[in-house]
Design an enzyme around this catalytic site. Sequence first.
Site, PDB file in Angstrom:
ATOM      1  CD  GLU A  98      -2.489   1.798   0.413  1.00  0.00           C
ATOM      2  OE1 GLU A  98      -3.227   0.998  -0.188  1.00  0.00           O
ATOM      3  OE2 GLU A  98      -2.390   3.008   0.124  1.00  0.00           O
ATOM      4  CB  ILE A 118     -24.811   2.614   0.470  1.00  0.00           C
ATOM      5  CG1 ILE A 118     -25.260   3.951   1.070  1.00  0.00           C
ATOM      6  CG2 ILE A 118     -26.021   1.777   0.067  1.00  0.00           C
ATOM      7  CD1 ILE A 118     -25.978   4.843   0.107  1.00  0.00           C
ATOM      8  CG  HIS A 160     -25.103  -0.153  -3.433  1.00  0.00           C
ATOM      9  ND1 HIS A 160     -25.973   0.898  -3.519  1.00  0.00           N
ATOM     10  CD2 HIS A 160     -23.856   0.377  -3.336  1.00  0.00           C
ATOM     11  CE1 HIS A 160     -25.274   2.030  -3.487  1.00  0.00           C
ATOM     12  NE2 HIS A 160     -23.998   1.748  -3.362  1.00  0.00           N
ATOM     13  CB  VAL A 183       4.026  -0.148  -6.889  1.00  0.00           C
ATOM     14  CG1 VAL A 183       4.557  -0.840  -8.148  1.00  0.00           C
ATOM     15  CG2 VAL A 183       3.895  -1.148  -5.749  1.00  0.00           C
ATOM     16  CE  LYS A 189     -26.638   7.939  -8.511  1.00  0.00           C
ATOM     17  NZ  LYS A 189     -25.719   6.836  -8.380  1.00  0.00           N
ATOM     18  CB  ILE A 200     -13.595  -1.382  -8.286  1.00  0.00           C
ATOM     19  CG1 ILE A 200     -12.790  -2.515  -8.894  1.00  0.00           C
ATOM     20  CG2 ILE A 200     -14.605  -1.901  -7.260  1.00  0.00           C
ATOM     21  CD1 ILE A 200     -13.589  -3.552  -9.636  1.00  0.00           C
ATOM     22  CB  SER A 249     -19.928   4.195  -5.732  1.00  0.00           C
ATOM     23  OG  SER A 249     -21.016   3.870  -6.571  1.00  0.00           O
ATOM     24  CB  CYS A 284     -18.698  14.316  20.759  1.00  0.00           C
ATOM     25  SG  CYS A 284     -18.273  15.984  21.300  1.00  0.00           S
TER      26      CYS A 284
END
Lengths: 407, 463
Positions: free
Chosen positions: B44, B60, B62, B185, B262, B347, B349, B410
């Site tokens: 990573e 979400i 889906h 990388v 959208k 890839i 959402s 909180c």
Amino acid sequence: MTAVREVDVLVVGAGPAGLAAAARLAAAGAGRVEVLDREQRAGGVPRHCAHGGFGTWSRPLTGPAYARLLAAGAERAGAVVRTGVTALDWAGPRALHTVGPHGPGTIAARAVVLATGARERPRAARLVPGTRPAGVYTTGELQQAVHLYGQHVGARAVVVGAEDVSYAAADTVRTAGAQVVALVTDLPRAQTAPARALDSRLRHGVPLLTDTTVAELLGHGRLSGVRVRHRDGRTAVLPCDTVVFTGDFVPDHELARRGGLTLDAGTRGPAVDGSLRTSRPGVFAAGSVLHAVESAATAAREGAHVASAVLDTLAGTWWPDGVPLVVDPPLRWIAPNRVVPADSLPYVLRTTAFLSGAVAEVTQDGRPLHRERIGAAVPNRTLRLTARWTSRVDPEGGPVRVGLTGR
Amino acid sequence: MTVTSHGPLPATTYDVTVVGAGVVGSAVARELSRHPGLRVALVEAQDDVGQGTSKANTAILHTGFDAVPGSLEARLVREGARLLAAYAAESGIPVEPVGALLVAWDEDQHAALPGLLEKAEHNQYPDARLLGPAELYAREPALGPGALGALHVPGESIICPWTTTLAYATQAVRAGVDLHLDCRVGAARHEQGVHHLTTSRGTLRTRLLVNAAGLHADTLDRALGHDDFTVTPRRGQLLVFDKPARSLVRHILLPVPTALGKGVLVAPTVYGNVLLGPTAEDLDDKRDTGSTAEGLALLREQGGRILPALLEEEVTAVYAGLRAATEQDDYRITAHPEEGYVTVGGIRSTGLTASLAIASYVTGLLPGLGPTRELEPVRMPNLGETFPRPYQRPELIAADPEYGTLVCHCERVSRGEIRDALAATIPPAGLDGLRRRTRARAGRCQGFFCGAAVRALWEEARS
């Protein structure tokens, strides 16, 4: 279920208001008086205000010394101060669920005083665009980092705001060994004592950028600068690794809201009358949760003031409704914000506009009740109004209005 | 267990290396760790898992009701949703099956609803149905005026995206995968059956390679001599509102897509907040995760129409994520068997929902992985509000009072939870990572009360 423990008065919040209320109540024989605080040490915000200006004229103190004095005073009077205990939610009209290292608890009281204080609105709540780097503070976090934990802050800081707390934040930045790049305010001039503004500019050489907002935070990982925008549209980047958002206080009213107490639209704290009674019988509020924020001395005075109303309630006095007390622009809010004819606590107010020779006018249903000279009105600074007119309020009448005029 | 973030990489040749520890890469690494004979690396570029698109999305889970029927995405989302729901229950990842409403605000949107219902049926999702305004307002009393109707999709859920990625990566590392963080990388070449990746921490050798580099998947693809697709970062700015807003909304309120584009969604979060967003801005800069005044103004304007009372609440976070948009409306999962290379591109959402199905599909494209085993289950700390948090568990506090000692007020985060996160298999690299693992400093005060105390715990653990 945990067993319900009963006390006479439960105070939530061990800052100046809560501790002063508890001390006065315990000394007056109110029975079992308990103060809860979610922090590990009592004292509230003064714990991390490592500057003077606390205590009295004859006995000046720093914030931490003042916090210790108040906590010791409450305990000496016989109040029980329990730190590290959080009041989570209501368990009844005057009962609260709590949690702490000893586990959950439920405390029922004959009277509850909410003294939960206030906080500064952070960057996100102010909708300041840009990246999300490290080095972004509020004064509260900065002061704790420097004065309680001795943490390293950056080397160059921009302070957003030019009111008293902003100048205190600038002092804290310097204490931490960092440089204040500039103070930035969206208003046309500073909102502090002229001597303090002058001292910052001349002795410390810190520019004050007026009519200016922070338009964007820059940098990945660590803050690299802030983009500022003047009212006339000009923009500039101030290179810095730290930014402190100061002022813009809001009440920490979560418990009041969870309890369904009526909130005042102006202050956003619980609505109270001059005896600091909320909309729920037996529940009071005092300190900065009512008016974000006033000085520790004002909060402590209110704590002492609320004690006598609590004692009356414990003795069975009737809980009056009061009429709403509202403000007209340029006033932002007033506290207390309900009124009954017997009220005697002076009022605190805020304005959005600079005015000189300001005069406050109090009316009810068009009927003038009172006129009072206020003097200079400066945004983010306390304005005071006496309560000499409350006896003229008609308890059956409409809302009482407060207006402000001046040049 | 190996998690590194500095120093040279091991000299060995890995059997498989996954580039990119987002939700997809971590899921692939976890799937690979089921093969006991394999030496697997997960590398990573950033200092933590889930630092790219995986941390800044709409959270979400889906159903895939609106995917392009017959597409790879439709299939993997459908399978992935089922797999992830089961995995979340087993691993303690917070999920709330609140359902979604696609709310129509004008005639064009209203006319599009029957087509969406039909599409849902094509996607083997039979539970969607149309609602008239009366039932819509009965379900969402705080909705702004003027809504004409809605499509109700009861299977849509909300989930914690950070815990999902962290659970995959934790399980992978515990099963023997080497996680190398801060390992960017650059160049790559394939020689005599071995990939040589030049990274910011030296050369990494691997027999098989999976490209799950998200926004940077096209760059790595080109480094390997392919030119299949281009990733355009599409920025989505989002606002998070404070907990009192949660009572204003019961479902995920989705926009109805039309030819005009959208709109934005309003959704509860598993942490008890409300999310408003995202914007959709195509950019050139893959690092431009800043929010803008224009974007925030647009969100408030649109959010104010959907749920007027929302704007009265305090904003606790503003963030922007970059989605990996490609030229094509489907996932770009391509195997190059002769090179031992699979690219997992485009890839979108839905990647969070599909992640486990993508992982299984991708490993199916890799040759000779050998036998599989069951993985040791992982149990993640609960960050959600539907199950008891540690401060709500008397038995836990009785056993360890640190869980009753609240630091972040909180969000009601205890010192015990912060201690656990700092000592976890994959510890946070900084305060932001700690926030994603515990919610400490994620609330309305943003550190006014607890910031310095949380930092002190972090510095103490590091020294």
